[in-house]
Structure formats: structure tokens, C-alpha cells
Design a protein around this motif. Structure first.
Motif, PDB file in Angstrom:
ATOM      1  N   LEU A  71       0.840  -1.209   0.000  1.00 32.06           N
ATOM      2  CA  LEU A  71       0.000   0.000   0.000  1.00 32.06           C
ATOM      3  C   LEU A  71       0.868   1.250   0.000  1.00 32.06           C
ATOM      4  O   LEU A  71       1.020   1.926   1.007  1.00 32.06           O
ATOM      5  CB  LEU A  71      -0.942  -0.027   1.212  1.00 32.06           C
ATOM      6  N   TYR A  72       1.444   1.553  -1.172  1.00 27.71           N
ATOM      7  CA  TYR A  72       2.344   2.689  -1.303  1.00 27.71           C
ATOM      8  C   TYR A  72       1.682   3.874  -1.987  1.00 27.71           C
ATOM      9  O   TYR A  72       2.184   4.984  -1.929  1.00 27.71           O
ATOM     10  CB  TYR A  72       3.600   2.278  -2.087  1.00 27.71           C
ATOM     11  N   ASP A  73       0.580   3.638  -2.661  1.00 29.69           N
ATOM     12  CA  ASP A  73      -0.114   4.714  -3.372  1.00 29.69           C
ATOM     13  C   ASP A  73      -0.933   5.533  -2.381  1.00 29.69           C
ATOM     14  O   ASP A  73      -1.298   5.059  -1.315  1.00 29.69           O
ATOM     15  CB  ASP A  73      -1.023   4.118  -4.450  1.00 29.69           C
ATOM     16  N   PRO A  74      -1.278   6.771  -2.756  1.00 30.54           N
ATOM     17  CA  PRO A  74      -2.087   7.607  -1.853  1.00 30.54           C
ATOM     18  C   PRO A  74      -3.435   6.976  -1.503  1.00 30.54           C
ATOM     19  O   PRO A  74      -3.954   7.175  -0.418  1.00 30.54           O
ATOM     20  CB  PRO A  74      -2.290   8.902  -2.626  1.00 30.54           C
ATOM     21  N   CYS A  75      -3.983   6.213  -2.448  1.00 29.15           N
ATOM     22  CA  CYS A  75      -5.293   5.607  -2.242  1.00 29.15           C
ATOM     23  C   CYS A  75      -5.334   4.283  -2.996  1.00 29.15           C
ATOM     24  O   CYS A  75      -4.976   4.230  -4.175  1.00 29.15           O
ATOM     25  CB  CYS A  75      -6.378   6.549  -2.754  1.00 29.15           C
ATOM     26  N   THR A  76      -5.770   3.226  -2.321  1.00 33.68           N
ATOM     27  CA  THR A  76      -5.831   1.907  -2.927  1.00 33.68           C
ATOM     28  C   THR A  76      -7.159   1.260  -2.569  1.00 33.68           C
ATOM     29  O   THR A  76      -7.505   1.166  -1.397  1.00 33.68           O
ATOM     30  CB  THR A  76      -4.681   1.006  -2.407  1.00 33.68           C
ATOM     31  N   VAL A  77      -7.908   0.843  -3.580  1.00 30.93           N
ATOM     32  CA  VAL A  77      -9.163   0.134  -3.361  1.00 30.93           C
ATOM     33  C   VAL A  77      -8.938  -1.333  -3.716  1.00 30.93           C
ATOM     34  O   VAL A  77      -8.485  -1.643  -4.820  1.00 30.93           O
ATOM     35  CB  VAL A  77     -10.306   0.728  -4.217  1.00 30.93           C
ATOM     36  N   MET A  78      -9.253  -2.205  -2.749  1.00 34.47           N
ATOM     37  CA  MET A  78      -9.124  -3.643  -2.971  1.00 34.47           C
ATOM     38  C   MET A  78     -10.461  -4.307  -2.697  1.00 34.47           C
ATOM     39  O   MET A  78     -11.244  -3.818  -1.879  1.00 34.47           O
ATOM     40  CB  MET A  78      -8.055  -4.238  -2.045  1.00 34.47           C
ATOM     41  N   MET A  79     -10.712  -5.418  -3.380  1.00 34.78           N
ATOM     42  CA  MET A  79     -11.937  -6.182  -3.168  1.00 34.78           C
ATOM     43  C   MET A  79     -11.570  -7.605  -2.760  1.00 34.78           C
ATOM     44  O   MET A  79     -10.658  -8.211  -3.330  1.00 34.78           O
ATOM     45  CB  MET A  79     -12.785  -6.191  -4.435  1.00 34.78           C
ATOM     46  N   PHE A  80     -12.307  -8.108  -1.786  1.00 37.94           N
ATOM     47  CA  PHE A  80     -12.094  -9.452  -1.252  1.00 37.94           C
ATOM     48  C   PHE A  80     -13.399 -10.223  -1.343  1.00 37.94           C
ATOM     49  O   PHE A  80     -14.483  -9.652  -1.225  1.00 37.94           O
ATOM     50  CB  PHE A  80     -11.670  -9.379   0.224  1.00 37.94           C
ATOM     51  N   TYR A  81     -13.276 -11.537  -1.550  1.00 42.16           N
ATOM     52  CA  TYR A  81     -14.447 -12.400  -1.533  1.00 42.16           C
ATOM     53  C   TYR A  81     -14.062 -13.697  -0.844  1.00 42.16           C
ATOM     54  O   TYR A  81     -13.123 -14.379  -1.271  1.00 42.16           O
ATOM     55  CB  TYR A  81     -14.951 -12.682  -2.949  1.00 42.16           C
ATOM     56  N   LYS A  82     -14.756 -14.009   0.232  1.00 40.99           N
ATOM     57  CA  LYS A  82     -14.473 -15.212   1.020  1.00 40.99           C
ATOM     58  C   LYS A  82     -12.983 -15.318   1.339  1.00 40.99           C
ATOM     59  O   LYS A  82     -12.354 -16.348   1.126  1.00 40.99           O
ATOM     60  CB  LYS A  82     -14.992 -16.462   0.315  1.00 40.99           C
ATOM     61  N   ASN A  83     -12.436 -14.212   1.821  1.00 44.21           N
ATOM     62  CA  ASN A  83     -11.041 -14.117   2.265  1.00 44.21           C
ATOM     63  C   ASN A  83     -10.023 -14.219   1.129  1.00 44.21           C
ATOM     64  O   ASN A  83      -8.846 -14.471   1.375  1.00 44.21           O
ATOM     65  CB  ASN A  83     -10.730 -15.154   3.351  1.00 44.21           C
ATOM     66  N   LYS A  84     -10.447 -14.035  -0.101  1.00 40.11           N
ATOM     67  CA  LYS A  84      -9.524 -14.039  -1.240  1.00 40.11           C
ATOM     68  C   LYS A  84      -9.507 -12.652  -1.872  1.00 40.11           C
ATOM     69  O   LYS A  84     -10.549 -12.021  -2.034  1.00 40.11           O
ATOM     70  CB  LYS A  84      -9.956 -15.060  -2.293  1.00 40.11           C
ATOM     71  N   VAL A  85      -8.317 -12.220  -2.261  1.00 40.38           N
ATOM     72  CA  VAL A  85      -8.184 -10.945  -2.970  1.00 40.38           C
ATOM     73  C   VAL A  85      -8.657 -11.143  -4.395  1.00 40.38           C
ATOM     74  O   VAL A  85      -8.239 -12.077  -5.083  1.00 40.38           O
ATOM     75  CB  VAL A  85      -6.714 -10.458  -2.971  1.00 40.38           C
ATOM     76  N   MET A  86      -9.551 -10.289  -4.834  1.00 39.51           N
ATOM     77  CA  MET A  86     -10.029 -10.341  -6.214  1.00 39.51           C
ATOM     78  C   MET A  86      -9.094  -9.511  -7.089  1.00 39.51           C
ATOM     79  O   MET A  86      -8.672  -8.422  -6.698  1.00 39.51           O
ATOM     80  CB  MET A  86     -11.452  -9.792  -6.303  1.00 39.51           C
TER      81      MET A  86
END
Length: 135
Positions: A71-86
Motif C-alpha cells: 500500500l504505497y499509493d495515496p489511495c488503494t481500493v481492494m476487493m475481497f471475496y471469502k477471504n480471497k483478494v479479487m
């Protein structure tokens, strides 16, 4: 849309959701890029609530995931599903995040719906169009 203030809270949010995506905006609450993204997320929160929960995490307050998710960028959007990174592929290879200021509500909704639909088909990566440039 909720703010999460601990690493345990982030883990709990990711692990607790069984049917919807867990969308987490990592960044600094006062950063202009985050404020712009937050405005989009606030605007669409009700529309996507059947498909995703949305959480905000200040990386200065909760630094537990900064190295793990790079997480080095000013803003990072991540999505997870059932504990997995999408992962999303915007035409230049799979990536686990949106790391620019989101500006287009319609694009954001379509992206969340497409990622959620892909999860229901067992996919962990989905091809998506890049957000249109503001004109």
C-alpha cells in the motif's frame, strides 16, 4: 460504509462476509485522491449494498497491511471475496487494486457488479474496462 480502526477489524470484515464482496479503501483520510474516491464510494454505497460492503481504512492508523498489500499509493481500493483478494485486469495484466482517484460513479458500480458476478462463477480475476477519463 464504515471506517475500520484496527487490523483485527479489517480481518474481521474480510472474514465475516460470506456472500458479498468486501471493498476496502486503504489510504489517508485527508489525501485529495482518497477524498475523491470516498465521494464516489459514498455516492454508490446504497446502490451496491446487495453486492458489496464498503470500508475505509486509514493506513497511518492501521498499518498492519501496508507491506502485505504493498500500500504505497495515496489511495488503494481492494476487493475481497471469502477471504480471497479479487484481481482486476484493465488491459495491462491482473492487479489486485484500483490505485487511482475514482471519479465515475457509473463505472464504479459496473466494476463492483462485474467483480461480484465473477466471484459467483468461481473466478478470482475479471477483465474490466479502465475508468473513462474525465472530459
Amino acid at each position: 460504509m464504515t471506517s475500520i480502526h484496527t487490523g483485527w477489524g479489517v480481518d474481521s470484515a474480510i472474514l465475516a462476509e460470506e456472500e458479498r464482496l468486501v471493498l476496502i479503501r486503504f489510504g489517508r483520510n485527508g489525501d485529495p485522491t482518497c477524498r475523491q474516491t470516498d465521494e464516489v464510494l459514498i455516492a454508490i454505497a446504497n446502490e451496491v449494498s446487495a453486492h458489496a460492503t464498503i470500508h475505509l481504512v486509514d493506513v497511518d492508523e492501521v498499518s498492519d497491511f501496508n507491506a502485505k498489500y504493498e500500500l504505497y499509493d495515496p489511495c488503494t481500493v481492494m476487493m475481497f471475496y471469502k477471504n480471497k483478494v479479487m484481481c482486476m485486469d484493465f488491459g495491462y495484466g491482473p492487479t489486485s487494486c484500483i490505485n487511482w482517484a475514482m471519479k465515475d460513479c457509473e463505472w464504479a458500480v459496473k466494476t463492483i457488479l462485474a467483480v461480484h458476478a465473477a466471484t459467483l462463477r468461481g473466478k478470482t480475476t475479471v477483465a474490466l474496462p479502465r475508468e473513462p477519463l474525465a472530459g
